[in-house]
Design an enzyme around this catalytic site. Structure first.
Site, PDB file in Angstrom:
ATOM      1  N   GLY A   1       8.124 -10.851   9.078  1.00  0.00           N
ATOM      2  CA  GLY A   1       7.240 -11.761   9.457  1.00  0.00           C
ATOM      3  C   GLY A   1       6.070 -11.860   8.326  1.00  0.00           C
ATOM      4  O   GLY A   1       5.071 -12.780   8.582  1.00  0.00           O
TER       5      GLY A   1
ATOM      6  N   GLU B   1      10.239  -4.717   8.126  1.00  0.00           N
ATOM      7  CA  GLU B   1      11.473  -5.503   7.639  1.00  0.00           C
ATOM      8  C   GLU B   1      11.025  -6.833   7.128  1.00  0.00           C
ATOM      9  O   GLU B   1      11.438  -7.985   7.714  1.00  0.00           O
ATOM     10  CB  GLU B   1      12.282  -6.020   8.904  1.00  0.00           C
ATOM     11  N   PRO B   2      10.530  -6.768   5.965  1.00  0.00           N
ATOM     12  CA  PRO B   2      10.092  -8.058   5.283  1.00  0.00           C
ATOM     13  C   PRO B   2      11.223  -8.664   4.615  1.00  0.00           C
ATOM     14  O   PRO B   2      12.006  -8.037   3.932  1.00  0.00           O
ATOM     15  CB  PRO B   2       9.168  -7.677   3.884  1.00  0.00           C
TER      16      PRO B   2
ATOM     17  N   TYR C   1       9.876 -27.266  10.182  1.00  0.00           N
ATOM     18  CA  TYR C   1       8.933 -26.468  10.521  1.00  0.00           C
ATOM     19  C   TYR C   1       7.591 -27.044  10.065  1.00  0.00           C
ATOM     20  O   TYR C   1       6.571 -26.581  10.371  1.00  0.00           O
ATOM     21  CB  TYR C   1       8.729 -25.037   9.912  1.00  0.00           C
TER      22      TYR C   1
ATOM     23  N   CYS D   1      20.122 -39.290   4.221  1.00  0.00           N
ATOM     24  CA  CYS D   1      20.047 -40.661   5.199  1.00  0.00           C
ATOM     25  C   CYS D   1      19.315 -40.085   6.123  1.00  0.00           C
ATOM     26  O   CYS D   1      19.576 -40.239   7.390  1.00  0.00           O
ATOM     27  CB  CYS D   1      21.131 -40.797   5.234  1.00  0.00           C
TER      28      CYS D   1
END
Ligand SMILES: *Cc1c(COP(=O)(O)O)cnc(C)c1O
Length: 472
Positions: free
Chosen positions: A287, A329-330, A373, A400
């Site tokens: 994260g 855990e990158p 996001y 579209c």
């Protein structure tokens, strides 16, 4: 980054979001080092180059849209993470950010481990030769097939996410005559995104077992996580090696990790007191944030490693625990900054007094993050330099949907014309991996560039690829 009523997000149809930069940069041709990979620069006629190759030549050879990945930068980031965490810790690259066989080989060569969260990711990792013991399997609803394959090939760890899964993994491991190393994913009640974190009230999510929330068996002490530990410790086919926590995405503020580490170490202490075992590992997840725009200011792996290491050491010392082996855990922080997407401008529509809409030959099918996001990106005219004045632009795709936005607010030179190439940096993570065939778009290729040569590592889809799945 909350969702809003409008499918394109709360800022859709605003002229400019409040607090957003309203002044154009002093020099539109300047490539801000914070958002571009390390070998990107401007070469002849001001055209952008990466790995010594001119984007005009790359567009000619590989077409647009396409992702160009700076291999030297990718490897350098792997090494920076590896070296920063050193021998006492493990770095797991989160494969969901972007995974291909070439990437798996680079990770292997640079000494990283790999997180996968599906059978497809596991198959890619194995096919490319990643040793199974360097792979961790994640996910909140792993299938029986996925679990079986993972145990059969001997993955290094499975991260357990629910009570049912504890029973399921134990049963399958038992049937296969294996003792599987597992961690328990806990929800620490911290959620972190970008510059703020929330220390409570975020146990309401699908991942993990809550530290604070009880089970339906009130006689058992502690929360769901403590109960999960009890169950796993009783099962011969599971070897509990540690506790796992992952608190969010695009995080710049280490305070969320501090709270999370404290709570995880708190659980390790409870486990020691109740069961007399000290678990040897903790995993604090990924994260870590990257720069999507020049306003973002991410930390260096060295500082992140020092800060996480200090937090864990301090918490363990005060609890009287031996310091466990740490893993991180990158995903985004390794691959995100290494690639840019190259598009060709097709049409330009000026809405007087508002902004100019610049349509490119891709869009939400190759970068869903802006629509999904409200992610921010930057963009540069890449095929030439320009001395024209800045024009407030919105770079949109060809799909579209009016929410099909690539870069919501950007200043581009006013002499922009159809046929110009635009490059959007920091698209290495969660762009190709989240790409879709919406409107039957053909997903773009990923091209690795290094030392003056370029090679396709994931080829462009063809109409034949599309029609192969359509059995008529
Ligand atoms: C997504 C994820 C990561 C990687 O997140 P990034 O934001 O890409 O660093 C790491 N661990 C787990 C469990 C995840 O789900």
């Amino acid at each position: 980054m909350s969702r809003s009523a409008h499918p394109a997000g709360p800022r859709y149809a605003d002229v400019l979001p409040e607090g957003h930069y309203t002044a154009p940069p002093a020099d539109l041709n300047q490539l801000d080092r914070t958002v571009w990979s390390q070998t990107v620069e401007r070469g002849t006629e001001g055209a952008v180059t990466v790995g010594g190759m001119d984007v005009r030549q790359l567009a000619e050879e590989f077409g647009t849209p396409a992702y160009f990945l700076d291999e030297a930068d990718f490897r350098a980031r792997c090494r920076a993470w590896r070296d920063a965490f050193g021998q006492g810790a493990d770095v797991f690259y989160a494969g969901k950010a972007f995974l291909s066989r070439a990437v798996v080989r680079w990770l292997y060569e640079e000494g990283l481990n790999l997180d996968v969260c599906s059978g497809g990711e596991l198959a890619t990792a194995l096919e490319a030769g990643m040793p199974a013991d360097r792979i961790a399997l994640h996910g909140n609803n792993k299938s029986v097939d996925e679990i079986t394959r993972a145990i059969e090939v001997g993955v290094g760890r499975i991260v357990l996410d629910s009570f049912q899964e504890i029973a399921r993994v134990a049963h399958i491991a038992g049937r296969l005559g294996r003792r599987q190393a597992v961690q328990i994913r806990v929800t620490v009640g911290v959620e972190a995104h970008t510059h703020e974190f929330i220390a409570t009230a975020h146990e309401d999510q699908k991942f993990g077992l809550a530290l604070g929330r009880g089970t339906s068996q009130p006689e058992a002490g502690g929360g769901q996580a403590a109960e999960a530990v009890r169950r796993v410790l009783k099962l011969d086919s599971l070897e509990l090696t540690g506790i796992h926590s992952h608190i969010g995405s695009q995080i710049f503020d280490m305070a969320g990790f501090e709270v999370s580490a404290r709570r995880v170490v708190g659980l390790l202490t409870e486990i020691r007191d109740e069961h007399g075992v000290e678990l040897p590992e903790i995993d604090l997840g990924g994260g870590l944030g990257i720069a999507y725009t020049p306003e973002d200011d991410p930390s260096e792996p060295h500082d992140i490693a020092k800060s996480l290491g200090d937090i864990v050491r301090r918490e363990c010392e005060s609890a009287g625990l031996a310091v466990p082996r740490l893993s991180v855990e990158p995903g985004r922080a390794i691959v995100g900054p290494t690639a840019f997407t190259l598009y060709e401008v097709g049409t330009i529509k000026e809405l007087e007094g508002l902004r100019t809409y610049v349509s490119v030959d891709g869009g939400m099918s190759d970068n869903i993050r802006t629509a999904l996001y409200d992610a921010e990106y930057s963009v540069a005219l890449a095929s030439r330099a320009s001395e024209a004045p800045p024009m407030l632009s919105r770079v949109v795709g060809k799909h579209c949907e009016s929410g099909d936005i690539v870069v919501r607010d950007a200043f581009l030179p006013a002499d922009l014309a159809p046929g110009d190439l635009l490059a959007v940096p920091a698209t290495g993570a969660y762009c190709r991996s989240m790409a879709s065939n919406y409107n039957h778009a053909l997903r773009p290729p990923v091209v690795a560039v290094k030392d003056g040569s370029a090679r396709t590592i994931v080829r462009r889809e063809t109409e034949e690829d599309l029609l192969r799945l359509d059995v008529g």
